[in-house]
Every structure is written in structure tokens, then in C-alpha cells.
Design a protein around this motif. Structure first.
Motif, PDB file in Angstrom:
ATOM      1  N   LEU A  93       0.833  -1.201   0.000  1.00  0.00           N
ATOM      2  CA  LEU A  93       0.000   0.000   0.000  1.00  0.00           C
ATOM      3  C   LEU A  93       0.870   1.254   0.000  1.00  0.00           C
ATOM      4  O   LEU A  93       0.636   2.190  -0.765  1.00  0.00           O
ATOM      5  CB  LEU A  93      -0.957   0.007   1.193  1.00  0.00           C
ATOM      6  N   GLY A  94       1.887   1.269   0.845  1.00  0.00           N
ATOM      7  CA  GLY A  94       2.796   2.417   0.886  1.00  0.00           C
ATOM      8  C   GLY A  94       3.523   2.605  -0.434  1.00  0.00           C
ATOM      9  O   GLY A  94       3.697   3.735  -0.912  1.00  0.00           O
ATOM     10  N   GLU A  95       3.925   1.502  -1.047  1.00  0.00           N
ATOM     11  CA  GLU A  95       4.610   1.559  -2.340  1.00  0.00           C
ATOM     12  C   GLU A  95       3.693   2.130  -3.421  1.00  0.00           C
ATOM     13  O   GLU A  95       4.095   3.014  -4.185  1.00  0.00           O
ATOM     14  CB  GLU A  95       5.060   0.152  -2.720  1.00  0.00           C
ATOM     15  N   GLU A  96       2.468   1.636  -3.465  1.00  0.00           N
ATOM     16  CA  GLU A  96       1.523   2.108  -4.486  1.00  0.00           C
ATOM     17  C   GLU A  96       1.132   3.563  -4.249  1.00  0.00           C
ATOM     18  O   GLU A  96       0.981   4.338  -5.196  1.00  0.00           O
ATOM     19  CB  GLU A  96       0.281   1.216  -4.529  1.00  0.00           C
ATOM     20  N   GLU A  97       0.982   3.940  -2.991  1.00  0.00           N
ATOM     21  CA  GLU A  97       0.671   5.332  -2.667  1.00  0.00           C
ATOM     22  C   GLU A  97       1.799   6.247  -3.143  1.00  0.00           C
ATOM     23  O   GLU A  97       1.548   7.286  -3.755  1.00  0.00           O
ATOM     24  CB  GLU A  97       0.472   5.493  -1.161  1.00  0.00           C
ATOM     25  N   VAL A 120      -3.689   1.241  -5.881  1.00  0.00           N
ATOM     26  CA  VAL A 120      -3.967   1.522  -4.468  1.00  0.00           C
ATOM     27  C   VAL A 120      -5.273   0.843  -4.056  1.00  0.00           C
ATOM     28  O   VAL A 120      -5.350   0.182  -3.016  1.00  0.00           O
ATOM     29  CB  VAL A 120      -4.037   3.041  -4.195  1.00  0.00           C
ATOM     30  N   LEU A 121      -6.282   0.977  -4.885  1.00  0.00           N
ATOM     31  CA  LEU A 121      -7.589   0.389  -4.607  1.00  0.00           C
ATOM     32  C   LEU A 121      -7.504  -1.133  -4.526  1.00  0.00           C
ATOM     33  O   LEU A 121      -8.092  -1.760  -3.643  1.00  0.00           O
ATOM     34  CB  LEU A 121      -8.592   0.820  -5.672  1.00  0.00           C
ATOM     35  N   GLU A 122      -6.755  -1.743  -5.431  1.00  0.00           N
ATOM     36  CA  GLU A 122      -6.599  -3.199  -5.419  1.00  0.00           C
ATOM     37  C   GLU A 122      -5.963  -3.668  -4.113  1.00  0.00           C
ATOM     38  O   GLU A 122      -6.374  -4.665  -3.523  1.00  0.00           O
ATOM     39  CB  GLU A 122      -5.762  -3.649  -6.619  1.00  0.00           C
ATOM     40  N   VAL A 123      -4.955  -2.939  -3.644  1.00  0.00           N
ATOM     41  CA  VAL A 123      -4.307  -3.302  -2.376  1.00  0.00           C
ATOM     42  C   VAL A 123      -5.279  -3.102  -1.210  1.00  0.00           C
ATOM     43  O   VAL A 123      -5.338  -3.920  -0.295  1.00  0.00           O
ATOM     44  CB  VAL A 123      -3.009  -2.495  -2.160  1.00  0.00           C
ATOM     45  N   MET A 124      -6.082  -2.042  -1.253  1.00  0.00           N
ATOM     46  CA  MET A 124      -7.056  -1.811  -0.179  1.00  0.00           C
ATOM     47  C   MET A 124      -8.082  -2.945  -0.128  1.00  0.00           C
ATOM     48  O   MET A 124      -8.456  -3.402   0.949  1.00  0.00           O
ATOM     49  CB  MET A 124      -7.722  -0.452  -0.342  1.00  0.00           C
ATOM     50  N   TYR A 125      -8.515  -3.410  -1.296  1.00  0.00           N
ATOM     51  CA  TYR A 125      -9.437  -4.549  -1.327  1.00  0.00           C
ATOM     52  C   TYR A 125      -8.778  -5.789  -0.712  1.00  0.00           C
ATOM     53  O   TYR A 125      -9.414  -6.538   0.023  1.00  0.00           O
ATOM     54  CB  TYR A 125      -9.881  -4.847  -2.754  1.00  0.00           C
ATOM     55  N   ALA A 126      -7.501  -6.015  -1.014  1.00  0.00           N
ATOM     56  CA  ALA A 126      -6.789  -7.167  -0.457  1.00  0.00           C
ATOM     57  C   ALA A 126      -6.690  -7.059   1.066  1.00  0.00           C
ATOM     58  O   ALA A 126      -6.879  -8.052   1.784  1.00  0.00           O
ATOM     59  CB  ALA A 126      -5.394  -7.281  -1.072  1.00  0.00           C
ATOM     60  N   LEU A 127      -6.406  -5.868   1.563  1.00  0.00           N
ATOM     61  CA  LEU A 127      -6.337  -5.668   3.013  1.00  0.00           C
ATOM     62  C   LEU A 127      -7.694  -5.908   3.665  1.00  0.00           C
ATOM     63  O   LEU A 127      -7.777  -6.539   4.727  1.00  0.00           O
ATOM     64  CB  LEU A 127      -5.844  -4.247   3.332  1.00  0.00           C
ATOM     65  N   GLY A 183       1.124  11.129 -10.087  1.00  0.00           N
ATOM     66  CA  GLY A 183      -0.158  11.808 -10.205  1.00  0.00           C
ATOM     67  C   GLY A 183      -1.114  11.135 -11.171  1.00  0.00           C
ATOM     68  O   GLY A 183      -2.171  11.681 -11.471  1.00  0.00           O
ATOM     69  N   GLU A 184      -0.763   9.957 -11.656  1.00  0.00           N
ATOM     70  CA  GLU A 184      -1.588   9.251 -12.635  1.00  0.00           C
ATOM     71  C   GLU A 184      -2.715   8.483 -11.951  1.00  0.00           C
ATOM     72  O   GLU A 184      -2.486   7.718 -11.025  1.00  0.00           O
ATOM     73  CB  GLU A 184      -0.737   8.290 -13.458  1.00  0.00           C
ATOM     74  N   VAL A 185      -3.919   8.675 -12.446  1.00  0.00           N
ATOM     75  CA  VAL A 185      -5.095   8.012 -11.877  1.00  0.00           C
ATOM     76  C   VAL A 185      -4.961   6.498 -11.949  1.00  0.00           C
ATOM     77  O   VAL A 185      -5.437   5.783 -11.060  1.00  0.00           O
ATOM     78  CB  VAL A 185      -6.382   8.489 -12.586  1.00  0.00           C
TER      79      VAL A 185
END
Length: 91
Positions: free
Chosen positions: A29-33, A48-55, A40-42
């Protein structure tokens, strides 16, 4: 690691013990953030969202439930749509 990384880029994998498996997405998550903040790319927000879903899954919360929790919190506290910055009262 994403399920298709080896297929796409090669390399090796190894199984993680439960503690490492739990820590891996937190580190990712920290890496992706950081990648999003740098570029700045969407598209990076999708990572980030994929990692949040995994968490969330690690805590027994599926995507739909996580999105329901987000909607509930937005209903209770608001969202960021008004583009406001909060400054706490001075003491």
C-alpha cells in the motif's frame, strides 16, 4: 503479489507465512501510494484500490461491504466533494 505477475513478467514466487502474508499488502500500500504521489496518474489509484481490497479481505470484508462502509461513513461525516480543508479550533 498480484496473481498474474509471474505470467506477465517472469521471476519466482515463494509462499508466505501468515504473518508475512498479512504484512505484505500493508507494505505494498505504501509503495503504491508513493507511486501515485510521484506520478499523479489516476491509473496508479487503481493499484492503491486493489491493495485496499486485499487488506479488507484479510479482515473478512469483501469489496461490496467495504464500499458500503465507505458510503455509510460518507453519509455520516460527509465526503470530499465540497473541497474544504478543516482547521481545528485554536486553544
Amino acid at each position: 503479489m498480484r496473481d498474474r505477475i509471474l505470467e506477465l513478467f517472469g521471476g519466482q514466487s515463494r509462499p508466505l507465512n501468515p504473518a508475512d502474508f498479512r504484512a505484505a499488502p500493508r507494505n505494498k500500500l505504501g509503495e503504491e501510494e508513493a507511486e501515485y504521489l510521484e506520478s499523479g496518474e489516476v491509473l496508479e489509484l487503481a493499484d492503491v484500490l486493489e491493495v485496499m481490497y486485499a487488506l479488507a479481505e484479510l479482515d473478512g470484508v469483501g469489496r461490496t461491504e467495504l464500499e458500503d462502509l465507505q458510503a455509510q461513513k460518507a453519509a455520516e461525516r460527509g465526503s470530499f466533494a465540497a473541497r474544504l480543508w478543516w482547521e481545528p479550533p485554536s486553544t
